[in-house]
Design a protein around this motif. Sequence first.
Motif, PDB file in Angstrom:
ATOM      1  N   ASN A   7      30.729  27.341  27.059  1.00  0.00           N
ATOM      2  CA  ASN A   7      30.040  27.212  26.069  1.00  0.00           C
ATOM      3  C   ASN A   7      28.612  26.345  26.262  1.00  0.00           C
ATOM      4  N   ARG A   9      27.098  30.821  26.298  1.00  0.00           N
ATOM      5  CA  ARG A   9      26.942  31.657  27.286  1.00  0.00           C
ATOM      6  C   ARG A   9      25.497  31.699  27.668  1.00  0.00           C
ATOM      7  N   THR A 111      27.545  30.021  32.018  1.00  0.00           N
ATOM      8  CA  THR A 111      26.624  29.896  31.205  1.00  0.00           C
ATOM      9  C   THR A 111      25.113  30.220  31.884  1.00  0.00           C
TER      10      THR A 111
END
Lengths: 116, 115
Positions: A7, A9, A111
């Motif tokens: 987290n 993305r 990410t």
Amino acid sequence: DAMVIQNPRYQVTQFGKPVTLSCSQTLNHNVMYWYQQKSSQAPKLLFHYYDKDFNNEADTPDNFQSRRPNTSFCFLDIRSPGLGDAAMYLCATSPGGLAGEIHEQYFGPGTRLTVT
Amino acid sequence: AQSVTQPDIHITVSEGASLELRCNYSYGATPYLFWYVQSPGQGLQLLLKYFSGDTLVQGIKGFEAEFKRSQSSFNLRKPSVHWSDAAEYFCAVGASRGGADGLTFGKGTHLIIQP
């Protein structure tokens, strides 16, 4: 399902503004890795944690730091992002084991970092 | 230090045709070899791996790879490709010191499937 979660993305940050990327895993693996993958290039290992032991690759810039507060979580901190740091950042895990063993690595979805 | 060479940057194959992606490695000891696939904007998924034993290894999605020590190769094959196989394919080698080293990846082969 056991997995590697990253987290956010997609992350947009400004030039020079610190940014933190997050990775968590439910696999209970000993080892967590951070790779940098620039467009159309191979993933490049930045560093890894074997349990709490931090292992930095020789050519990883000082601008990149990492933290692993517990088995499940690992963070990538970029202290002063430059335009050249725009890339996909991949987190991976592996069980680790005895010296001489090798295990496959399980990757998160990544990410994508944009630096404006 | 280990290295991986994937000589083909792009490969175009017709749907239903066979596929072979080339991978050559350089490593002084017994190599631990992997093939990963990456769809656009996604992480890497393991297709197959070779640690020891039978030199022909089977993987997911109908892929197989053959380890040839004499040629320092670990080529990936599939007898009949599907449009969903279009992706980036990475060959990687792992070292064995400490049991936790990262992987060294090749630069990847971009697979295009023609209808």
